[in-house]
Design an enzyme around this catalytic site. Structure first.
Site, short mmCIF file in Angstrom:
data_model
loop_
_atom_site.label_atom_id
_atom_site.label_comp_id
_atom_site.label_asym_id
_atom_site.label_seq_id
_atom_site.Cartn_x
_atom_site.Cartn_y
_atom_site.Cartn_z
N LYS A 110 0.80 -1.23 0.00
CA LYS A 110 0.00 0.00 0.00
C LYS A 110 0.83 1.28 0.00
O LYS A 110 0.36 2.33 -0.43
CB LYS A 110 -0.94 0.02 1.21
CG LYS A 110 -2.11 -0.93 1.08
CD LYS A 110 -3.01 -0.86 2.29
CE LYS A 110 -4.10 -1.91 2.21
NZ LYS A 110 -4.89 -1.99 3.44
N ASP A 117 -9.61 2.89 2.52
CA ASP A 117 -9.58 2.29 3.87
C ASP A 117 -10.11 3.27 4.92
O ASP A 117 -10.78 2.87 5.88
CB ASP A 117 -8.14 1.92 4.27
CG ASP A 117 -7.67 0.62 3.62
OD1 ASP A 117 -8.53 -0.18 3.21
OD2 ASP A 117 -6.44 0.42 3.53
N ALA A 129 2.00 -0.41 11.87
CA ALA A 129 2.37 0.87 11.27
C ALA A 129 2.48 0.75 9.76
O ALA A 129 3.25 1.45 9.12
CB ALA A 129 3.70 1.38 11.87
P1 ATR Z 1 -1.31 -3.18 5.48
O1 ATR Z 1 -1.28 -2.45 4.24
O2 ATR Z 1 -2.47 -4.15 5.58
O3 ATR Z 1 -1.20 -2.33 6.67
P2 ATR Z 1 1.48 -3.74 5.62
O4 ATR Z 1 1.75 -2.36 5.15
O5 ATR Z 1 2.29 -4.85 5.05
O6 ATR Z 1 -0.03 -4.12 5.39
O7 ATR Z 1 1.59 -3.76 7.21
C1 ATR Z 1 1.39 -4.92 7.94
C2 ATR Z 1 1.50 -4.57 9.42
O8 ATR Z 1 1.36 -5.79 10.18
C3 ATR Z 1 2.85 -4.00 9.79
O9 ATR Z 1 2.68 -3.13 10.89
C4 ATR Z 1 3.63 -5.24 10.21
O10 ATR Z 1 4.73 -5.00 11.05
P3 ATR Z 1 6.18 -4.63 10.41
O11 ATR Z 1 6.12 -3.21 10.01
O12 ATR Z 1 7.13 -4.91 11.51
O13 ATR Z 1 6.36 -5.57 9.24
C5 ATR Z 1 2.56 -5.98 10.96
N1 ATR Z 1 2.80 -7.42 11.08
C6 ATR Z 1 2.65 -8.35 10.12
N2 ATR Z 1 2.95 -9.58 10.61
C7 ATR Z 1 3.27 -9.40 11.91
C8 ATR Z 1 3.67 -10.28 12.97
N3 ATR Z 1 3.76 -11.60 12.79
N4 ATR Z 1 3.94 -9.75 14.19
C9 ATR Z 1 3.83 -8.42 14.40
N5 ATR Z 1 3.46 -7.53 13.43
C10 ATR Z 1 3.18 -8.00 12.21
#
Ligand code: ATR
Length: 291
Positions: free
Chosen positions: A70, A106, A131
């Site tokens: 995104k 969103d 984030a």
């Molecule tokens: P979206 O567009 O749906 O927000 P994204 O930009 O890929 O998707 O963000 C996914 C979020 O989920 C991020 O905050 C990610 O943390 P990181 O920035 O550290 O990657 C978080 N996330 C995904 N899997 C996770 C996990 N297993 N534990 C903790 N945070 C997770």
């Protein structure tokens, strides 16, 4: 209906096995009697640009973008709506005259989900988990709604810092507190908050046992929101319910972001029976549970 009326739509991201977007958009296309198809494309790292070129070449009308693209998609676009720029994330792209126009639906989806449950934001202290792109839309709605303070937890601290810097610049809101991604730290923030929003994919099908944290015993004054909609009742929400919190699941936001995207692509207004659509999607979610 002639073939030129057969519009193509897609979803780019990974993983997408949990996604209900194809079901939702097929329902919406039927509603407006538009012939077309919406397909989820699992696009691995490094393939985003090629996938977009492919969609342009093949004459797609538009596509959605989800985890983890995104933010990254923004460098590929010809124009970005002022709202998506302020948020710093795009989840909907309209292809018009071979130009890529980016939007964020969103934020509208999140606003609608809160309104439907009569949840007001003014003066609340909020904890946001995550984030990424979705967290940016959520945070921007919280700021516009007048929250007092936002505790932000993310596994990757640098990403939380980037979100705060950008939203501070685009909205002027300064009351962010960045905290580490750990159960004790999240619990501490949650005890000082009346709104807790999980924007991460933690708890999403098929890893349904995962949970960012469990609510303390008494959370009666708290509203817990999970953007995950598959499963509908995540462990995070179940923990909130057993602590007496009010909950908002991810399905209303998901539905509205999709309706808004389809409105952008087709120019049509929707008057769907939300309860009927929810029930239909809940059925689809239950089918995943059986797999
Ligand atoms: P979206 O567009 O749906 O927000 P994204 O930009 O890929 O998707 O963000 C996914 C979020 O989920 C991020 O905050 C990610 O943390 P990181 O920035 O550290 O990657 C978080 N996330 C995904 N899997 C996770 C996990 N297993 N534990 C903790 N945070 C997770």
């Amino acid at each position: 209906m002639p073939d030129s009326d057969n519009k193509l739509f897609g979803l780019l991201g990974h993983p997408l096995r949990h996604s209900l977007s194809p079901h939702l958009h097929r329902f919406l296309l039927r509603e407006i009697q538009q012939s077309g198809c919406y397909h989820a494309f699992e696009i691995g790292e490094g393939k985003l640009e090629a996938a977009i070129e492919g969609m342009k070449t093949l004459g797609f009308t538009g596509f959605n973008v989800t985890v983890p693209y995104k933010e990254r998609i923004m460098t590929q676009l010809d124009e970005i709506s002022s709202e998506a720029q302020r948020i710093g994330a795009v989840n909907t792209v309209h292809i018009e005259n071979n130009r890529l126009l980016g939007y964020n639906t969103d934020a509208a989806g999140f606003t609608f989900a809160l309104q439907r449950k009569n949840i007001h934001l003014a003066k609340r202290v909020a904890t946001v988990l995550g984030a990424g792109g979705a967290a940016r839309a959520v945070t921007s709605v919280l700021i516009q709604g007048g929250v007092q303070k936002i505790y932000l937890h993310n596994r990757t601290l640098l990403r939380a810092e980037r979100l705060v810097t950008q939203l501070r610049d685009s909205t002027g809101f300064k009351k962010f507190v960045i905290r580490e991604w750990s159960e004790p730290a999240i619990t501490e923030s949650s005890m000082a908050s009346t709104l807790i929003v999980n924007t991460t994919s933690v708890g999403m099908w098929p890893k349904v046992q995962a949970v960012p944290f469990c609510f303390p015993a008494d959370a009666k004054d708290v509203t817990a929101v999970d953007l995950v909609y598959n499963p509908l009742e995540t462990r995070f929400l179940r923990s909130a319910i057993s602590s007496g919190a009010q909950i908002v699941d991810g399905l209303d936001m998901f539905i509205l972001q999709g309706i808004e995207a389809m409105r952008i692509w087709t120019g049509k207004h929707f008057n769907v029976n939300l309860n009927q659509l929810r029930a239909w999607l809940v059925n689809k979610i239950e089918e995943y549970g059986q797999n």
